[in-house]
Design a protein around this motif. Sequence first.
Motif, PDB file in Angstrom:
ATOM      1  N   ASN A 466      33.513  34.717  27.099  1.00  0.00           N
ATOM      2  CA  ASN A 466      33.798  33.343  28.335  1.00  0.00           C
ATOM      3  C   ASN A 466      33.896  34.064  29.573  1.00  0.00           C
ATOM      4  N   LEU A 467      33.008  33.934  30.458  1.00  0.00           N
ATOM      5  CA  LEU A 467      33.094  34.795  31.854  1.00  0.00           C
ATOM      6  C   LEU A 467      34.192  34.541  32.481  1.00  0.00           C
ATOM      7  N   ALA A 468      34.574  32.978  32.682  1.00  0.00           N
ATOM      8  CA  ALA A 468      35.711  32.432  33.366  1.00  0.00           C
ATOM      9  C   ALA A 468      37.044  32.807  32.958  1.00  0.00           C
ATOM     10  N   VAL A 469      37.272  33.109  31.815  1.00  0.00           N
ATOM     11  CA  VAL A 469      38.588  33.405  31.182  1.00  0.00           C
ATOM     12  C   VAL A 469      38.569  35.117  31.397  1.00  0.00           C
ATOM     13  N   LEU A 470      37.531  35.824  31.086  1.00  0.00           N
ATOM     14  CA  LEU A 470      37.596  37.263  31.707  1.00  0.00           C
ATOM     15  C   LEU A 470      37.825  37.426  32.759  1.00  0.00           C
ATOM     16  N   GLU A 471      37.277  36.629  33.927  1.00  0.00           N
ATOM     17  CA  GLU A 471      37.601  36.855  35.378  1.00  0.00           C
ATOM     18  C   GLU A 471      39.317  36.509  35.592  1.00  0.00           C
ATOM     19  N   ASP A 472      39.439  35.633  34.874  1.00  0.00           N
ATOM     20  CA  ASP A 472      40.891  35.085  35.144  1.00  0.00           C
ATOM     21  C   ASP A 472      41.863  36.298  34.810  1.00  0.00           C
ATOM     22  N   GLY A 473      41.519  36.642  33.529  1.00  0.00           N
ATOM     23  CA  GLY A 473      42.408  37.749  33.242  1.00  0.00           C
ATOM     24  C   GLY A 473      42.336  39.070  34.000  1.00  0.00           C
ATOM     25  N   ILE A 474      41.197  39.380  34.584  1.00  0.00           N
ATOM     26  CA  ILE A 474      41.081  40.576  35.459  1.00  0.00           C
ATOM     27  C   ILE A 474      41.698  40.403  36.700  1.00  0.00           C
ATOM     28  N   ARG A 475      41.559  39.152  37.398  1.00  0.00           N
ATOM     29  CA  ARG A 475      42.314  38.960  38.527  1.00  0.00           C
ATOM     30  C   ARG A 475      43.618  38.652  38.493  1.00  0.00           C
ATOM     31  N   TRP A 476      44.247  38.625  37.307  1.00  0.00           N
ATOM     32  CA  TRP A 476      45.853  38.556  37.085  1.00  0.00           C
ATOM     33  C   TRP A 476      46.284  39.894  37.200  1.00  0.00           C
ATOM     34  N   ILE A 477      45.480  40.965  36.580  1.00  0.00           N
ATOM     35  CA  ILE A 477      46.044  42.021  36.661  1.00  0.00           C
ATOM     36  C   ILE A 477      45.747  42.653  38.349  1.00  0.00           C
ATOM     37  N   PHE A 478      44.800  42.459  38.862  1.00  0.00           N
ATOM     38  CA  PHE A 478      44.289  43.033  40.306  1.00  0.00           C
ATOM     39  C   PHE A 478      44.156  41.847  41.287  1.00  0.00           C
ATOM     40  N   PRO A 479      45.099  41.265  41.570  1.00  0.00           N
ATOM     41  CA  PRO A 479      45.043  40.027  42.609  1.00  0.00           C
ATOM     42  C   PRO A 479      44.533  40.373  43.896  1.00  0.00           C
ATOM     43  N   GLY A 480      44.679  41.671  44.421  1.00  0.00           N
ATOM     44  CA  GLY A 480      44.065  42.104  45.384  1.00  0.00           C
ATOM     45  C   GLY A 480      42.605  42.542  45.555  1.00  0.00           C
TER      46      GLY A 480
END
Length: 524
Positions: A466-480
Motif C-alpha cells: 500500500n503506497l499511500a500507507v507507506l508514504e503516510d508512515g514516512i511523512r510522519w517520521i520526517f514531516p519536513g
Amino acid sequence: MIYISSPAMEKYSQFVVNAYSPPPRPLLEAKRGAEDGEDRLSALPDSLCHQIVSLLPATEARRTAFLSRRWRYIWCACHSFDFDEREFHGRPLPLLHRYRSRLNFIRFVDGAVEHRRRFFDDLTVDRFRVSIRFFEELAPHLDQWIAFALEKSVKELSVTAEMKDLIAIAEFLQPFRVPYELPTAVFSARSIQTLDLVFCDLRRVSAASISLPLLKNLEMVNVHLSDSILEGILSTSPLLEKISLSLVCGLKNLRISGENLKMAVVLKCSPLSNVTIAAPNLESLLFRGKRHSLDKIDVSSCRNLRFLWLQRATSLTDDGLEKIVRQNPKLEVMILSHCSGLKDAFINSPKLWMLVLFKCKHLNSVKILAPSLTALEYSGHMVSFGAVEASPKLDAVVHMDPGEISSRWYGKLREMCGKLEGCRKLWIKCEHNIDLIIPHDMRKRLQPQLHGLRELKVHVRSGILNLAVLEDGIRWIFPGLRNLYVESDGFTHHFCYNHNGNGNGDVDVGRRRKFLINQTHHNT
C-alpha cells in the motif's frame, strides 16, 4: 638471359628484391620525400611507430606488417610484447579446434621471439606479458619466452599460466596445486620493476638467491610460495611501492614491510594465522580474510594510512579500531566488513570523508565524530548511533536487515533516523514496507518528529502493498521532507511537497500539495 632496359622495370625489380630482404639498418629508415605519392603514415618517425605498435596486443601489432614494406618488421622492434591466448583465438572455440589453435598460438609467439632475436637482437624489451592456459607440454616454451625477456633486460614481466577458465575456482581446490614452476632466474633479474604472476609455483626458489633491487610493483594471484621466499623478496626490494597477494597458498605468518611501500593488498590467502603490516609510510591497505578463518592482523606500525579496507578481520576489537584511527590522522576512507569483533565502535577522525560498516554482526552501537564525513553507508541489523557529527553535505545509505517487528524495532528506527536527520540525503533500504510504517498507537510515545531531513529515498525489496500507507508512515517520521523517492519492483515514485513556509518545517495538511512527479519502469 633477361635484360631489363626500361627504368620502370628496373624500379619494379628493385622493389621485389627489397620486399624479401631483411630490413635495413638503422631500424627501418624511411625515405623522407624521396618519391611522389608517399602517404603520411610512412612519414612517421620510427619512435612514434614503435609507440603506436607497443599499445596494441601482439596479434593486432602483427597485422601492421601489411600496412607497407616499412612496417613489415616494426612490430618485432617495439619495446612491449603482449601475448594473450584468449585474444589470439578471438572467440570461444569448439573442443576439437582448441588444441590446434593453441599450437598456432605457440608457433606465433615462438616466431615473434625468433624474429626479434634475428633482426633486432641489440634492442631491449621494456614489457613482456604472456597469458595462456597451461598444459604440461607448454613448460619448455614458457621457459624459453621468459628467458628471452630476461635476456632483453625486461622491466615489466607478467606470466599467467591458467589452470581453469575462471580463476576464482582455484579458491576451492584443496590442497592447492599449481602446475607451472617459474624459472628461478626471474628472482635474480636486476632489471625487473614490475612482476605479475598468476598460477605459478615458486616453491623451488631459494630465498638466498633472490635479488630484485629495482622492483616497485609485485602482484601474485593463485601462487604457491612460503614465508621465507616472500621475506626474501621484500628484503631485497628496497624500492617496493605496491604488493598484492590474492589467493596465495603456503603463507602462515605473513609480514609485510618496506620503507617505500605505499599500497598493500592481501585477499583470501591461506593458511594464514598472523598478518603483520610493518610499513610506516603505507597509505592504502586492503585485507580480506577467508571465511571461518581466525586471521590476526596487526597494523600498529602504520601511521600514514589514507585508505583502509578490512573484511573478515575477526581479531579487530573496539580498542584496536580506536587505536588505528588515532594513529592515522590522515585517514580518508575506511571500510569495515564482517568484522565480528566490533561491539561498540568509536570513530574520531578529522579527515575521514567516507565510512562503510557492513555486516558486523556483533555491533551494538556506533559513535562517529568526523567533521569531513560526506558519505556514510551502514548495512546490518538495527544499531544505536550514539552520535553522528559529520559534514552538512553528508549523504547516508542504510541497508536494514529483516528483523522482528515490535515496539523495540520502531524505537530503534526512530533513534537511528534521529541521528541521521541532519543529512543532506538519506537512502533507506528495507525488506518490507511495514518496516517503516510506525503504528498510530505508538506515534505519541515516539515524539518528537524529525523535521531536519529534506530528501529521502526508500527502496523496498519485497514490493509495496500500500503506497499511500507507506508514504503516510514516512511523512510522519520526517514531516519536513521536500522530496521523497520510493523504489520497488523496478518502479520509482517521486513525491514533491510544498510547505506553507511557517518557519518550523511543518506541513499544513489542509493546504498540502502532493504530486506524483514520475513513475517509470527501469528495464533490467
